[in-house]
Design a protein around this motif. Structure first.
Motif, short mmCIF file in Angstrom:
data_model
loop_
_atom_site.label_atom_id
_atom_site.label_comp_id
_atom_site.label_asym_id
_atom_site.label_seq_id
_atom_site.Cartn_x
_atom_site.Cartn_y
_atom_site.Cartn_z
N LEU A 159 -5.01 2.28 -3.65
CA LEU A 159 -4.03 1.49 -2.58
C LEU A 159 -2.84 1.77 -2.88
N CYS A 160 -2.41 1.51 -4.33
CA CYS A 160 -1.83 1.99 -4.97
C CYS A 160 -0.89 3.44 -4.88
N GLY A 161 -1.14 4.51 -4.59
CA GLY A 161 -1.28 5.76 -3.97
C GLY A 161 -2.25 6.56 -5.31
N CYS A 162 -2.41 5.70 -6.55
CA CYS A 162 -3.09 6.54 -7.46
C CYS A 162 -4.71 7.59 -7.15
N ARG A 163 -4.60 8.91 -6.61
CA ARG A 163 -5.94 9.44 -6.19
C ARG A 163 -6.61 10.21 -7.85
N ILE A 164 -5.92 10.00 -8.86
CA ILE A 164 -6.30 10.36 -10.05
C ILE A 164 -6.53 9.34 -11.20
N PHE A 204 0.59 -1.14 0.34
CA PHE A 204 -0.03 0.06 -0.10
C PHE A 204 1.07 1.08 -0.19
N PHE A 205 0.81 2.44 -1.01
CA PHE A 205 1.28 3.95 -0.77
C PHE A 205 0.85 4.43 0.45
N LEU A 206 1.28 4.52 1.41
CA LEU A 206 0.98 5.26 2.54
C LEU A 206 2.04 7.23 2.66
N GLY A 207 2.65 7.73 1.44
CA GLY A 207 3.49 8.67 1.54
C GLY A 207 4.49 8.52 2.06
N LYS A 208 4.86 9.69 2.83
CA LYS A 208 6.20 9.74 3.57
C LYS A 208 5.87 11.49 4.56
N GLU A 209 6.05 10.44 5.83
CA GLU A 209 5.97 11.98 6.79
C GLU A 209 6.74 13.27 5.56
N GLY A 210 5.95 14.85 5.82
CA GLY A 210 6.67 15.74 5.68
C GLY A 210 7.05 15.76 4.14
#
Length: 204
Positions: free
Chosen positions: A75-80, A34-40
């Motif tokens: 879930l893999c980070g796609c938001r568009i 799952f793509f959870l990004g990176k803090e900051g």
């Protein structure tokens, strides 16, 4: 060739949450992927009149016409997520494979495999499934506001006459105001997850 048939909404929910609990995965995608990004880090971008948490997204195609595939993209980070192109002729007989890339590329596929009314329901179902996963806290990008939205971007084809037809106009109206579809799908949420029936699902 077998006809493409959408998976029942209730069965998708049951598999999604049961698999998450028993195998720590969703539709065979392990949680570690799952793509959870990176803090900051702020990955957000402006898109239309909103802001998407990431610029990632699959192109319009067969992978963006089934609800479970759109969930996997999210879930893999796609938001568009550019939805599969819909056009007036939704009863095409398409040979398989529809693309031959042995030397020169030939593509005989002209439209969606689903009927227009099925496409509408898949897109609304995908949005509802993603909102349920958001509510369950399954995937959140650090630093991104919960109000930052993923976007399902409509794709239409293939000529002006088709786009101006009543079938396509109705398709657009149903996605601009999908309350009736949401209300039809809401009761199909299985009993173990009935709390999600009261979720404030997007109606657009």
């Amino acid at each position: 060739m077998a006809e493409l048939i959408p998976y029942p909404f209730g069965a998708l929910i049951e598999r999604m949450f049961s698999e998450l609990e028993t195998a720590d995965s969703v539709f065979d995608l392990p949680r570690k992927s799952f793509f959870l990004g990176k803090e900051g880090r702020d990955y957000s971008v402006p898109f239309h009149d909103k802001r998407a948490p990431t610029p990632l997204g699959p192109a319009s195609g067969p992978q963006t016409q089934m609800a479970q595939n759109m969930v996997l993209s999210w879930l893999c980070g796609c938001r568009i997520i550019e939805l599969k192109t819909v056009q007036i002729d939704d009863r095409l007989v398409i040979p398989r494979p529809c693309i031959d890339m042995a030397t020169v590329g030939y593509n005989v596929e002209w439209s969606q495999e689903l009927r227009i009314h099925e496409s509408i329901e898949e897109y609304v179902a995908a949005q509802m499934l993603i909102q349920m996963l958001e509510e369950a806290g399954v995937s959140e990008t650090p630093g991104a506001s919960r109000s930052a939205e993923f976007q399902l971007d409509i794709s239409l084809g293939y000529d002006l006459a088709g786009i101006q037809s009543e079938q396509i106009s109705s398709f657009l109206r149903n996605l601009q105001d999908c309350r009736a579809i949401v209300d039809r799908l809401r009761p199909q949420i299985p009993e173990p997850w009935k709390a999600y029936r009261d979720l404030d699902f997007s109606d657009r």
